[in-house]
Design an enzyme around this catalytic site. Structure first.
Site, PDB file in Angstrom:
ATOM      1  N   CYS A   1       1.214  -0.819   0.151  1.00  6.07           N
ATOM      2  CA  CYS A   1      -0.212  -0.189  -0.358  1.00  6.07           C
ATOM      3  C   CYS A   1       1.316   1.062   0.113  1.00  6.07           C
ATOM      4  O   CYS A   1       0.703   2.598   0.221  1.00  6.07           O
ATOM      5  CB  CYS A   1      -1.005   0.014   1.074  1.00  6.07           C
ATOM      6  SG  CYS A   1      -1.848  -1.893   1.255  1.00  6.07           S
TER       7      CYS A   1
ATOM      8  N   SER B   1     -10.945   2.012   5.011  1.00  5.40           N
ATOM      9  CA  SER B   1     -10.934   1.953   3.718  1.00  5.40           C
ATOM     10  C   SER B   1     -11.247   0.810   3.180  1.00  5.40           C
ATOM     11  O   SER B   1     -11.305   0.185   3.277  1.00  5.40           O
ATOM     12  CB  SER B   1      -9.918   2.655   3.787  1.00  5.40           C
ATOM     13  OG  SER B   1      -8.462   1.499   3.604  1.00  5.40           O
TER      14      SER B   1
ATOM     15  N   ILE C   1     -12.132  -0.289  -0.959  1.00  4.02           N
ATOM     16  CA  ILE C   1     -12.047  -1.014  -1.893  1.00  4.02           C
ATOM     17  C   ILE C   1     -12.674   0.020  -2.654  1.00  4.02           C
ATOM     18  O   ILE C   1     -13.351   0.502  -3.202  1.00  4.02           O
ATOM     19  CB  ILE C   1     -12.456  -2.549  -2.106  1.00  4.02           C
ATOM     20  CG1 ILE C   1     -11.882  -3.244  -1.084  1.00  4.02           C
ATOM     21  CG2 ILE C   1     -12.131  -2.695  -3.434  1.00  4.02           C
ATOM     22  CD1 ILE C   1     -11.952  -5.247  -0.915  1.00  4.02           C
TER      23      ILE C   1
ATOM     24  N   HIS D   1      -9.038   4.337  -1.205  1.00  2.00           N
ATOM     25  CA  HIS D   1      -7.702   3.667  -1.224  1.00  2.00           C
ATOM     26  C   HIS D   1      -7.184   2.778  -2.286  1.00  2.00           C
ATOM     27  O   HIS D   1      -7.081   1.335  -2.003  1.00  2.00           O
ATOM     28  CB  HIS D   1      -7.835   3.386   0.388  1.00  2.00           C
ATOM     29  CG  HIS D   1      -6.457   2.503   0.405  1.00  2.00           C
ATOM     30  ND1 HIS D   1      -5.278   2.800   0.729  1.00  2.00           N
ATOM     31  CD2 HIS D   1      -5.818   1.326   0.977  1.00  2.00           C
ATOM     32  CE1 HIS D   1      -4.268   2.585   0.183  1.00  2.00           C
ATOM     33  NE2 HIS D   1      -4.725   1.668   1.163  1.00  2.00           N
TER      34      HIS D   1
END
Lengths: 102, 387
Positions: free
Chosen positions: B83, B206, B208, B331
């Protein structure tokens, strides 16, 4: 899923941990699982500190997740880890069960 | 470090079913180049931040893939750091510029996640973890839930304080036209949302997302009379891949180390930061980040967020995640680290509209990979070209 060779290679890691006792450090109950774990959800996953200080991430089974607490005594046992298709090797791994020390 | 953000742009983040990664990349890069007032012929290298294109989309070789799409025949790289891929691509671009090999480069962060089933996305994201974590059926919400439980035990962090992070970031996102969630929520909404990994609820997590962000970086001085933004620090640190191998479960050592390096490079202290985009992949992650970055002492960030100390309109000194963060803005993992830079560029230029942090001069971006094995920090500063 993992290749049979990788599963075989992983056995040495498993054998070092099998039967060891430890204490639960922290844990969660997973309600939304990743692929391969759909059939077990919800399940408890925790970090266990085994005697000697090493910490491992394992599922905690054979217990009500509401009874989990920091410091809970557990023992590492061998269990089927993820679901495999009919023509695949069934992968086994380490899970933890609550255990009363003598 | 004489590196300036000449152009910055982000697509809307969300469930963009009608848009392919190619289209996202093309649109956002064009917008960033337009913002910089330049043509693509001026670009000397392309750094692509992406995590999941191979495992989810069967497409690797992303440097050439997007260079082709953008009509460039320049040096092009995919940078992967879970990430933190976007932040890591930024760092590589900064290093390449600082080396003197290139003068002007584009950093593109892009991710397409909503084409796939949630279980498949969850399993793909666990590619950032260890075999042991995958075999145990741990998920990223699960790993952060374990951090949350320990933070609650050691520092008395409450369920209500976790909710306050989500409420704040949704409020900020409601002011951001590019955010995935533009609807404010209440603490009650968080409580009532389904449990994902106890104690984290759906609204602690957060989403998808699909999305892309791009910046044009250059060692050329900004045009006269134009407000510009300089990168004054770029730091990366790594830690154990497995959460269980860390002595301290309520702080990310990679963040702490990268922060020390970044503040030294920029020659400022945490108190000097006016606006921060931190990696709030889960509500607990923002609390841990504020403490690890030195913006708050350990155990004090949760209460500060709950008091509104870092909320737009209430904050006296520092606003955290004015974009809505990962929680509210979305995100798309490879895009996030670049989006954070875009948000800071807008804040420091004073063009952030409704969510403008007034008088922002110094901004910090904090991007994390995995459960904390990679941390990337950038510090940006507003520069007023006096010439």
């Amino acid at each position: 899923m993992s290749s049979p060779v990788k599963i075989w290679r992983n056995q040495s890691h498993i054998s070092k941990l099998l039967g060891r006792d430890g204490k639960l450090v922290t844990w969660t109950v997973v309600y939304v699982p990743p692929a391969g774990h759909e059939q077990s959800a919800p399940y408890a996953v925790g970090i266990v500190e085994v005697s000697g200080g090493k910490r491992v991430t394992v599922q905690i089974v054979d217990c009500d997740p509401n009874t989990l607490r920091p410091g809970l005594h557990v023992r590492l046992v061998l269990r089927k880890s993820v679901s495999a298709a009919r023509d695949e090797v069934i992968p086994y791994g380490i899970k933890a069960v609550p255990h009363n020390p003598q | 470090m004489n590196i300036f953000v000449h152009g910055a742009a982000t697509t809307v983040f969300g469930e963009l079913w009608d848009t392919s990664p190619r289209t996202l990349a093309k649109r956002v890069t064009r917008a960033a180049l337009d913002d910089a007032g330049m043509e693509s012929s001026g670009v000397e290298a392309l750094f692509v931040g992406n995590m999941l294109s191979g495992i989810l989309g069967n497409q690797e070789h992303l440097g050439a893939f997007f260079a082709d799409e953008l009509g460039l025949s320049v040096a092009a790289f995919k940078v992967e750091g879970a990430c933190a891929s976007g932040g890591l691509a930024m760092h590589n671009a900064v290093a390449a510029l600082a080396s003197g090999m290139y003068t002007t480069v584009v950093v593109l962060g892009v991710e397409k996640m909503t084409d796939h089933k949630p279980e498949d996305v969850a399993a793909a994201l666990m590619g950032a973890g260890t075999d042991e974590e995958r075999v145990a059926g741990a998920t990223f919400p699960g790993l952060y839930a374990m951090i949350a439980r320990e933070h609650m035990r050691l520092h008395g962090t409450t369920r209500a304080q976790l909710s306050a992070v989500a409420v704040k970031n949704h409020y900020h996102a409601s002011l951001n036209p590019n955010a995935q969630f533009r609807k404010p929520i209440t603490a009650k909404d968080v409580d009532r949302s389904p449990c994902i990994a106890d104690p984290l609820k759906l609204l602690d997590c957060s989403p998808i997302s699909d999305g892309a962000a791009a910046v044009v970086l250059s060692t050329d001085k900004p045009k006269k009379g134009k407000e510009s933004v300089a990168i004054v620090a770029s730091a990366v640190a790594t830690d154990t891949l497995a959460l269980s191998d860390r002595e301290d479960l309520v702080g990310l050592r990679a963040t702490q180390q990268a922060a020390r390096r970044a503040f030294t490079q920029a020659n400022i202290s945490p108190d000097d930061v006016h606006v921060a985009e931190v990696h709030d992949c889960f509500s607990i992650a923002e609390i841990v980040a504020l403490e690890d970055l030195g913006l708050y002492a350990k155990g004090e960030a949760a209460a500060a967020v709950e008091r509104g100390d870092v909320t737009l309109g209430k904050a006296q000194h520092l606003v955290v995640n004015p974009s809505g963060g990962l929680k509210g803005c979305g995100h798309p993992v490879g895009a996030t680290g670049v989006k954070q830079i875009v948000e800071l560029a807008e804040q420091l230029r004073g063009t952030a509209g409704e969510r403008q942090v007034s008088g922002a001069q110094i901004g910090l971006a904090h991007n994390v990979g995995g459960s904390g094995a990679t941390a990337v920090i950038h510090i940006l500063k507003r520069v007023t070209s006096s010439k």
